[in-house]
Motif scaffolding. Sequence first.
Motif, PDB file in Angstrom:
ATOM      1  N   ARG A  17     -12.112  -2.719   4.765  1.00 29.55           N
ATOM      2  CA  ARG A  17     -10.765  -3.048   5.234  1.00 29.55           C
ATOM      3  C   ARG A  17     -10.144  -4.172   4.391  1.00 29.55           C
ATOM      4  O   ARG A  17      -9.310  -4.927   4.864  1.00 29.55           O
ATOM      5  CB  ARG A  17     -10.767  -3.464   6.711  1.00 29.55           C
ATOM      6  CG  ARG A  17     -11.480  -2.517   7.642  1.00 29.55           C
ATOM      7  CD  ARG A  17     -10.807  -1.159   7.731  1.00 29.55           C
ATOM      8  NE  ARG A  17      -9.509  -1.239   8.388  1.00 29.55           N
ATOM      9  CZ  ARG A  17      -8.697  -0.189   8.571  1.00 29.55           C
ATOM     10  NH1 ARG A  17      -9.046   1.003   8.087  1.00 29.55           N
ATOM     11  NH2 ARG A  17      -7.553  -0.336   9.192  1.00 29.55           N
ATOM     12  N   GLU A  29       0.828  -1.207   0.000  1.00 27.05           N
ATOM     13  CA  GLU A  29       0.000   0.000   0.000  1.00 27.05           C
ATOM     14  C   GLU A  29       0.862   1.256   0.000  1.00 27.05           C
ATOM     15  O   GLU A  29       0.542   2.240  -0.679  1.00 27.05           O
ATOM     16  CB  GLU A  29      -0.929  -0.015   1.213  1.00 27.05           C
ATOM     17  CG  GLU A  29      -1.958   1.106   1.205  1.00 27.05           C
ATOM     18  CD  GLU A  29      -2.931   1.007   2.350  1.00 27.05           C
ATOM     19  OE1 GLU A  29      -4.037   1.566   2.237  1.00 27.05           O
ATOM     20  OE2 GLU A  29      -2.602   0.377   3.377  1.00 27.05           O
ATOM     21  N   ASP A  77      -9.731  -0.545   1.019  1.00 26.20           N
ATOM     22  CA  ASP A  77     -11.023   0.133   1.150  1.00 26.20           C
ATOM     23  C   ASP A  77     -11.273   0.415   2.624  1.00 26.20           C
ATOM     24  O   ASP A  77     -11.242  -0.500   3.456  1.00 26.20           O
ATOM     25  CB  ASP A  77     -12.135  -0.756   0.587  1.00 26.20           C
ATOM     26  CG  ASP A  77     -13.495  -0.103   0.728  1.00 26.20           C
ATOM     27  OD1 ASP A  77     -13.812   0.785  -0.079  1.00 26.20           O
ATOM     28  OD2 ASP A  77     -14.240  -0.487   1.662  1.00 26.20           O
ATOM     29  N   GLU A  78     -11.529   1.676   2.965  1.00 29.12           N
ATOM     30  CA  GLU A  78     -11.669   2.069   4.362  1.00 29.12           C
ATOM     31  C   GLU A  78     -12.886   1.431   5.023  1.00 29.12           C
ATOM     32  O   GLU A  78     -12.906   1.215   6.233  1.00 29.12           O
ATOM     33  CB  GLU A  78     -11.757   3.598   4.473  1.00 29.12           C
ATOM     34  CG  GLU A  78     -10.473   4.322   4.113  1.00 29.12           C
ATOM     35  CD  GLU A  78      -9.334   3.990   5.080  1.00 29.12           C
ATOM     36  OE1 GLU A  78      -9.612   3.623   6.233  1.00 29.12           O
ATOM     37  OE2 GLU A  78      -8.169   4.077   4.662  1.00 29.12           O
ATOM     38  N   ASN A  79     -13.914   1.135   4.262  1.00 22.85           N
ATOM     39  CA  ASN A  79     -15.129   0.557   4.836  1.00 22.85           C
ATOM     40  C   ASN A  79     -15.000  -0.940   5.084  1.00 22.85           C
ATOM     41  O   ASN A  79     -15.292  -1.441   6.169  1.00 22.85           O
ATOM     42  CB  ASN A  79     -16.331   0.840   3.934  1.00 22.85           C
ATOM     43  CG  ASN A  79     -16.647   2.317   3.837  1.00 22.85           C
ATOM     44  OD1 ASN A  79     -16.568   3.043   4.830  1.00 22.85           O
ATOM     45  ND2 ASN A  79     -16.980   2.776   2.647  1.00 22.85           N
TER      46      ASN A  79
END
Length: 277
Positions: free
Chosen positions: A90, A78, A86-88
């Motif tokens: 993970r 990363e 993706d932050e939602n």
Amino acid sequence: MADGQGPESAEAASRTGASAAGTAGERTSPASTVQIVDHALLVLKTIAEADRPRGVRELSRDLEISKSSTQRILASLERVGLAVMDENSRKYVIGPAALTLAWRHAANSDLVSAASEATARIAAATGETACVSAVVDGRRVTVYEVESSQPLRLITGVGRPYSLFSGATGRVLLSMLPEAQLEHLVREHASTVGATVATEIADRVTAARERGYAFSRGEWITGGCGVAVPIATQGTVTAALSIYGPEARLADRRMAELVPTLRAAAAQIAIRWRQPA
């Protein structure tokens, strides 16, 4: 399939991404390689081939790499843009920096350079999408593609891996492999589909070798057709030339008519490919 979709419907990418034997917790690397590098490349390859975002836990489980090592590898990927989380959810997908690698490969590929002109000519002459594909890690990958200008067209997507065991291109590529490699791949596939189906596939591959071409109709998606011919094998790279289109335009007679044109173009590509840079 309509514009923007994969070729005759994409097969789900491998969820394991690995075939080497391993032990619980950590995968064993050959003595001549660096294990952490092997693991990082394996994680990168797996998220690149996946048809959905992959999480740390499932990657750790499927690849037999410890969760802590998997997390560190993903963090490193990363950081350099090769993976994105993706932050939602993970979960991870391939990152934008991979585009640079793909672009550099295409720019420096002898096969792509040799094939670009002839492939564009085939696409223009036939009105269908023309592709050059190669065998990569036991799968079929499009390395160069010129899309049809027709409103309804099939496209493969450069760099996307597909099964060698369905479609005209897969059969032609399999027909060009050394017998030992072909038998190994068929045995592996038989463990999934059964011996009877694997035998049928082997027979169709033999037919493609004898004829020097292969047709496909509705093998990936209803109404999708393909014609493929061999290009050549150089070193470890085996390549084929093919066109894809809807059956409304690619009836059996039309596909048969296109075989000489494809063969001539493939011969030109092979000659250019063998020439030193």
